[in-house]
Design an enzyme around this catalytic site. Sequence first.
Site, PDB file in Angstrom:
ATOM      1  CD  GLU A   1      -1.568  -3.877   6.687  1.00 54.73           C
ATOM      2  OE1 GLU A   1      -2.014  -3.023   5.523  1.00 54.73           O
ATOM      3  OE2 GLU A   1      -0.987  -4.708   6.487  1.00 54.73           O
TER       4      GLU A   1
ATOM      5  CG  HIS B   1      -3.075   5.093   6.648  1.00 55.84           C
ATOM      6  ND1 HIS B   1      -2.422   6.175   5.923  1.00 55.84           N
ATOM      7  CD2 HIS B   1      -3.029   3.647   5.956  1.00 55.84           C
ATOM      8  CE1 HIS B   1      -1.516   5.280   4.637  1.00 55.84           C
ATOM      9  NE2 HIS B   1      -2.107   3.677   5.074  1.00 55.84           N
TER      10      HIS B   1
ATOM     11  CE  LYS C   1      -4.503  -2.422   2.094  1.00 55.78           C
ATOM     12  NZ  LYS C   1      -5.101  -2.215   3.161  1.00 55.78           N
TER      13      LYS C   1
END
Lengths: 338, 338
Positions: free
Chosen positions: A201, A205, A131
């Site tokens: 994950e 962010h 990603k």
Amino acid sequence: MKESVKMKIELGDRAIAVGVLGFGGLGQAAARVLEGKREMRLVAAADREGFAFAGDGLEVDACITAYRDRGSLGHLDAGSLSGNSIQDLVGKAKVDGYFLALPNLPNTFMADVAEQFIQSGWRGVLVDALKRTSAVEQLLALQDKLQAAGITYMTGCGATPGLLTAAAAIAAQSYAEIHSVNITFGVGIANWEAYRATIREDIAHIPGYDVDKAKAMSDAEVETFLDKTNGILKLENMEHADDIMLELAGICPRDRVTVGGVVDTRNPKKPLSTNVQVTGRTFEGKISTHTFTLGDETSMAANVCGPAFGYLKTGIALHRRGLYGLFTAAEVMPQFVR
Amino acid sequence: MKESVKMKIELGDRAIAVGVLGFGGLGQAAARVLEGKREMRLVAAADREGFAFAGDGLEVDACITAYRDRGSLGHLDAGSLSGNSIQDLVGKAKVDGYFLALPNLPNTFMADVAEQFIQSGWRGVLVDALKRTSAVEQLLALQDKLQAAGITYMTGCGATPGLLTAAAAIAAQSYAEIHSVNITFGVGIANWEAYRATIREDIAHIPGYDVDKAKAMSDAEVETFLDKTNGILKLENMEHADDIMLELAGICPRDRVTVGGVVDTRNPKKPLSTNVQVTGRTFEGKISTHTFTLGDETSMAANVCGPAFGYLKTGIALHRRGLYGLFTAAEVMPQFVR
């Protein structure tokens, strides 16, 4: 149906022997996808504690049961327990290409695994669905080593980056200049526990969190976090490798690419339709926007694993032509795997 | 901006020398598109009655004026009048790749021109924006000859087939099986006279008409025809090469691909947004549809010429790697031309 004109792989009667590294939610979905393919066969898989290999194909049900009930593929008859499962598997198995269905955390994981493959002397195709931009940068630094090792490495080949990046690269063709590429994804999952790594994950962010902090969270902490947001993760201006991939493909500077989305961890229905919008100026000076929208009924697993194996097939074609090194999903066309 | 990772063309300082064959509406638009490119230069162009060539680049305004006011590029200082303009130009000009902006009628035109190139001994890249399935079939029959001649021929590289076919090939990646690919285009043009050949090609798809009948129509007859429909051409189940291209790419049998659209010949506004819908079944058994929609402000010229030069750039990369023969827009990724 006729065969492809020119870029087809000369497979003969042999299916492509595929390995899957990582056997969490994504790895298991990848194994299920392969069950439906004539042109590919799952022959190897590894998790953190072991691996399994069978040249004539692994049974997916047995793999999933062993992993779920006993904690590792290593408990299968075709398996071995190992603390260096990737290294041990790669040394032993005859595999044409591996799908790295590994967690993106730590952020150096893909590059570390690539280094292991380079050291091993194995030659073939690697494909990831990573990603982050910084993870692609680490792989870029390995470009020469990958080439020298005879490895064709396809990076950013999941949904986003991957499917949507490729669609953006196609859409860009109508324009003389690209002003913006905006990717907005919606993900709905009924049980986040099946995607433990992915959810961490995503949390990484969120403002106030980073990769280390998210990785260190216990399941209970994740649960508490999600309770506060009613299970919704809203992500903006994410570090996503779509930007560097479109820049490398010469389409636009990376700062014109933005990625955001909404993840509902308590509902399989997507909170919004995943889409990419490509805005640019045509040669006549008109400003316009092309939009590529994914059907809501397609799961994250379908939109990640389908492209990953499509690019793996393309990677095999490139590898057989002697084209080694790093490729991104925005540079080459994925092939359809039957 | 960094350069592409791996498939980049080693151009050095030299722009790709491009020729445009055919100088009607499409050819002139192609010349305008090239005006904005650093990586490509228009060095050659031909119409039915003549051609022009200048190694350091043709002036587009002068070309368009000569064609419009005097009937042929052959009247330019850099030009020559010729009844065999393509053959004479190809023998004389130093060109890396040609865009065949030729009428699709007669339906054998592209294959005939390809044969001329094969005979000439010229080596390089050809790209077309042809429309019909049967025209691709004729080119498929030339596959071995093209390969032997050292010609890399990119076919179906306009808007549809082309941009939308490529988007469909990307979209297909989410699915285990493709049920349908439906392309629906909207075209609005203010003055059909600038696209005389294109309009006749469209009329040829209307029930009761065919290629010969449409081609034989005088401008007055076309005008009368359009008066009856208030300038609207509604087209269904068209013979469009998207079908064979997706079949060749292994995505689905051609009978699952349908193409239709609405052309408004009296209004630059599109009567509907051009789109492609790809419906399939995911590995989990879900049926869903991805949709790729073009921005209404993008013209037919932008959506045809942009991809054509994007595929020409890819063709140059393939050619320099010794990959000759026929490729379709669904097989390889177009590159972005700066």
